[in-house]
Design an enzyme around this catalytic site. Structure first.
Site, PDB file in Angstrom:
ATOM      1  N   GLN A  67       0.851  -1.200   0.000  1.00 17.60           N
ATOM      2  CA  GLN A  67       0.000   0.000   0.000  1.00 17.60           C
ATOM      3  C   GLN A  67       0.882   1.243   0.000  1.00 17.60           C
ATOM      4  OE1 GLN A  67      -2.078   0.402   3.714  1.00 17.60           O
ATOM      5  NE2 GLN A  67      -3.755   1.602   2.831  1.00 17.60           N
ATOM      6  N   GLY A  68       0.823   2.031  -1.054  1.00 19.06           N
ATOM      7  CA  GLY A  68       1.651   3.239  -1.164  1.00 19.06           C
ATOM      8  C   GLY A  68       0.805   4.487  -1.011  1.00 19.06           C
ATOM      9  N   SER A  70       0.990   6.646   2.438  1.00 19.22           N
ATOM     10  CA  SER A  70       1.643   7.630   3.314  1.00 19.22           C
ATOM     11  C   SER A  70       2.867   8.233   2.638  1.00 19.22           C
ATOM     12  CB  SER A  70       2.104   6.970   4.618  1.00 19.22           C
ATOM     13  OG  SER A  70       1.016   6.395   5.293  1.00 19.22           O
ATOM     14  N   GLU A  96      -9.951  -2.022   5.558  1.00 23.72           N
ATOM     15  CA  GLU A  96      -8.798  -2.047   6.466  1.00 23.72           C
ATOM     16  C   GLU A  96      -9.244  -1.879   7.927  1.00 23.72           C
ATOM     17  OE1 GLU A  96      -6.071   1.094   5.472  1.00 23.72           O
ATOM     18  OE2 GLU A  96      -4.369   0.051   6.373  1.00 23.72           O
ATOM     19  N   GLU A 119      -6.638   8.387  17.172  1.00 26.78           N
ATOM     20  CA  GLU A 119      -7.113   9.762  17.400  1.00 26.78           C
ATOM     21  C   GLU A 119      -7.958  10.194  16.195  1.00 26.78           C
ATOM     22  OE1 GLU A 119      -3.875   8.873  17.815  1.00 26.78           O
ATOM     23  OE2 GLU A 119      -3.795   8.964  19.996  1.00 26.78           O
TER      24      GLU A 119
HETATM   25  C1  LIG Z   1       2.881  -0.978  11.436  1.00 29.10           C
HETATM   26  C2  LIG Z   1       2.540   0.099  10.449  1.00 29.10           C
HETATM   27  C3  LIG Z   1       2.327  -0.234   9.129  1.00 29.10           C
HETATM   28  C4  LIG Z   1       2.041   0.765   8.194  1.00 29.10           C
HETATM   29  N1  LIG Z   1       1.895   0.388   6.870  1.00 29.10           N
HETATM   30  C5  LIG Z   1       1.632   1.329   5.955  1.00 29.10           C
HETATM   31  C6  LIG Z   1       1.518   0.963   4.570  1.00 29.10           C
HETATM   32  O1  LIG Z   1       1.665  -0.208   4.205  1.00 29.10           O
HETATM   33  N2  LIG Z   1       1.267   1.943   3.669  1.00 29.10           N
HETATM   34  C7  LIG Z   1       1.092   3.240   4.035  1.00 29.10           C
HETATM   35  O2  LIG Z   1       0.817   4.049   3.164  1.00 29.10           O
HETATM   36  N3  LIG Z   1       1.226   3.636   5.334  1.00 29.10           N
HETATM   37  C8  LIG Z   1       1.494   2.702   6.292  1.00 29.10           C
HETATM   38  N4  LIG Z   1       1.640   3.063   7.613  1.00 29.10           N
HETATM   39  C9  LIG Z   1       1.617   4.488   7.955  1.00 29.10           C
HETATM   40  C10 LIG Z   1       0.375   4.908   8.737  1.00 29.10           C
HETATM   41  O3  LIG Z   1      -0.740   4.991   7.898  1.00 29.10           O
HETATM   42  C11 LIG Z   1       0.706   6.267   9.396  1.00 29.10           C
HETATM   43  O4  LIG Z   1       1.734   6.015  10.349  1.00 29.10           O
HETATM   44  C12 LIG Z   1      -0.498   6.871  10.077  1.00 29.10           C
HETATM   45  O5  LIG Z   1      -1.473   7.257   9.152  1.00 29.10           O
HETATM   46  C13 LIG Z   1      -0.081   8.108  10.915  1.00 29.10           C
HETATM   47  O6  LIG Z   1       0.652   9.008  10.171  1.00 29.10           O
HETATM   48  P1  LIG Z   1       2.048   9.559  10.698  1.00 29.10           P
HETATM   49  O7  LIG Z   1       2.888   8.379  11.094  1.00 29.10           O
HETATM   50  O8  LIG Z   1       2.595  10.487   9.694  1.00 29.10           O
HETATM   51  O9  LIG Z   1       1.714  10.322  12.052  1.00 29.10           O
HETATM   52  P2  LIG Z   1       1.185  11.806  12.180  1.00 29.10           P
HETATM   53  O10 LIG Z   1       0.103  12.032  11.186  1.00 29.10           O
HETATM   54  O11 LIG Z   1       2.358  12.736  12.158  1.00 29.10           O
HETATM   55  O12 LIG Z   1       0.537  11.811  13.626  1.00 29.10           O
HETATM   56  C14 LIG Z   1       1.312  11.969  14.807  1.00 29.10           C
HETATM   57  C15 LIG Z   1       0.353  11.989  16.001  1.00 29.10           C
HETATM   58  O13 LIG Z   1      -0.523  13.135  15.905  1.00 29.10           O
HETATM   59  C16 LIG Z   1      -1.874  12.713  15.974  1.00 29.10           C
HETATM   60  N5  LIG Z   1      -2.710  13.554  15.113  1.00 29.10           N
HETATM   61  C17 LIG Z   1      -2.432  13.954  13.850  1.00 29.10           C
HETATM   62  N6  LIG Z   1      -3.452  14.708  13.367  1.00 29.10           N
HETATM   63  C18 LIG Z   1      -4.402  14.751  14.326  1.00 29.10           C
HETATM   64  C19 LIG Z   1      -5.697  15.346  14.421  1.00 29.10           C
HETATM   65  N7  LIG Z   1      -6.231  16.042  13.393  1.00 29.10           N
HETATM   66  N8  LIG Z   1      -6.421  15.161  15.557  1.00 29.10           N
HETATM   67  C20 LIG Z   1      -5.912  14.446  16.599  1.00 29.10           C
HETATM   68  N9  LIG Z   1      -4.671  13.865  16.563  1.00 29.10           N
HETATM   69  C21 LIG Z   1      -3.934  14.007  15.447  1.00 29.10           C
HETATM   70  C22 LIG Z   1      -1.867  11.278  15.452  1.00 29.10           C
HETATM   71  O14 LIG Z   1      -2.992  10.552  15.924  1.00 29.10           O
HETATM   72  C23 LIG Z   1      -0.556  10.763  16.029  1.00 29.10           C
HETATM   73  O15 LIG Z   1      -0.738  10.355  17.373  1.00 29.10           O
HETATM   74  C24 LIG Z   1       1.935   2.112   8.583  1.00 29.10           C
HETATM   75  C25 LIG Z   1       2.156   2.451   9.933  1.00 29.10           C
HETATM   76  C26 LIG Z   1       2.466   1.468  10.846  1.00 29.10           C
HETATM   77  C27 LIG Z   1       2.709   1.861  12.282  1.00 29.10           C
END
Ligand SMILES: Cc1cc2nc3c(=O)[nH]c(=O)nc-3n(C[C@H](O)[C@H](O)[C@H](O)COP(=O)(O)OP(=O)(O)OC[C@H]3O[C@@H](n4cnc5c(N)ncnc54)[C@H](O)[C@@H]3O)c2cc1C
Length: 387
Positions: free
Chosen positions: A133-134, A136, A256, A371
């Protein structure tokens, strides 16, 4: 609600149980025993797990609820739930094909053209094409609508530029389903398109990187002036209409967070193992919490039976899949935390409960953080004002 299983469903369960028992033993033996099977998020383990996936496919168990023409066995959703219960009860391995079979495939069934379905689905169940899945990006996680990777229409295809990150098992997969901005003038959710990309396309660089636990479970994927031909995936690389990527992607997130990625069987099996662990490591102070966690796993099962009843009646999963996701991810943390409390200092860092606990901590993050799911539930299920 009738919660009993019919005779044919019970026969299906018995058949699945017998097949899993025999074939798991054979798969373990092929690889030097259960202890020699590595994590599916390592290169060695991925190859071992692929052998398992192909065995599942050969037996007709890779995607039981799909039509036989695509590699399934035409089972009902109820039978799929039964299979999932048996799968986890047997302690069968995590599915390294899951992001294809459980995330992309339901979206291909909903939005794919017949030609796309005919090409993509059988190769997916056969574990010939392996999908990651591409979505993020470094600046688009929770705020997915901030996607900046671009796809520009050119003669005969698309020109791709940008970067994806956190691509689970990307280093081992052959194909990516990605979201790209196809209308450069667009903002946020508009102007995105859902593209299917073979990872061996010239200009695509996949760089695997290790997680804290050492497994190479993630990749960054770079697109540098990539030419993606319209027929790079027979049937077409565009899934759904151009500019409609957000709507298509929301169908994927429904799978998902909702029904398919994390079925109750997974948590029922963990809860049953927790109860067994309690018998060998009794700790009366934890009895009540353990009972509650077990009840939550059972509640998830009943809730899912209700969901399947609604889906069978024509309902679709919407924003309520966010509530589902909060439930299963928090339940997984609780079950594993309790096991570690029972084990105390005896919990081995590399033991199955510790490894399971480490992974459970990512549950409230992947598939959209909890969240964000709470925001969705507040605004779209409960109708509370936006903050
Ligand atoms: C094990 C694992 C597998 C993954 N696999 C994939 C994959 O295959 N493909 C892919 O595309 N992505 C993948 N991801 C990425 C995942 O989708 C992102 O980590 C997730 O969407 C959060 O984005 P971020 O890490 O940039 O955190 P951020 O968006 O930077 O968030 C940081 C913190 O701020 C909080 N926050 C942010 N905005 C808000 C808001 N508006 N209100 C309240 N709180 C907020 C979040 O809840 C979090 O606690 C994976 C992640 C993990 C951990």
């Amino acid at each position: 609600m009738d919660l009993s299983w019919s005779e044919s469903e019970q026969a299906f369960r018995a058949e699945a149980r017998a097949w899993l028992e025999e074939n798991l033993a054979a798969w373990h033996a092929e690889h030097g025993g259960r202890e020699a099977i590595a994590s599916g998020d390592t290169r060695t383990g991925f190859a071992q797990h692929l052998a398992w996936e192909r065995r599942l496919h050969a037996g007709g168990w890779a995607a039981v609820s799909w039509p036989a023409a695509y590699g399934g066995r035409d089972a009902s959703l109820w039978e799929w739930l039964i299979f999932e219960e048996e799968y986890y009860r047997a302690d069968a391995p995590p599915r390294v094909t899951q992001n294809g079979i459980f995330l992309l495939a339901p979206t291909v069934f909903e939005f794919g053209t017949p030609a796309q379905q005919a090409h993509v689905l059988p190769r997916m169940t056969a574990a010939e094409d392996l999908w990651c899945q591409g979505w993020s990006e470094p600046d688009a996680g929770s705020d997915l609508a901030a996607i900046s990777s671009r796809a520009t229409r050119v003669d005969g295809g698309w020109r791709l530029d940008g970067q994806k990150t956190w691509t689970t098992r990307g280093a081992f997969c052959t194909h990516l389903f990605g979201l790209f901005r196809t209308d450069p003038a667009s903002e946020r959710h508009r102007g995105l398109s859902y593209l299917l990309v073979p990872l061996d396309t010239l200009g695509v660089t996949v760089r695997g990187f290790g997680r804290l636990d050492g497994d190479e479970g993630f990749a960054e994927v770079f697109f540098d002036d990539v030419f993606l031909a319209d027929d790079a995936v027979p049937g077409g690389v565009l899934l759904g209409d151009e500019g409609e990527g957000w709507r298509v992607a929301m169908a994927t997130t429904g799978s998902e967070r909702g029904l398919t990625l994390r079925s109750p069987g997974r948590f029922l099996a963990t809860a049953a193992r927790l109860i067994e662990l309690y018998r060998s490591h009794p700790a009366p102070r934890l009895r009540e919490r353990i009972t509650e966690a077990w009840m939550r796993a059972e509640a998830y099962r009943l809730f899912t039976l209700d969901t399947v009843t609604r889906l069978a009646g024509g309902a679709v999963m919407g924003a309520d899949s966010s509530i589902n996701k909060i439930w299963w991810s928090e339940l997984d943390c609780e079950l594993h935390e309790l096991a570690l409390e029972l084990l105390g200092p005896a919990a081995e860092v590399e033991g199955p409960w510790s490894k399971g606990w480490q992974f459970s901590l990512s549950g409230p993050i992947y598939a959209g953080t909890n969240e964000i799911q709470r925001n969705i539930a507040a605004e779209r299920v409960l109708g509370l004002p936006r903050t």
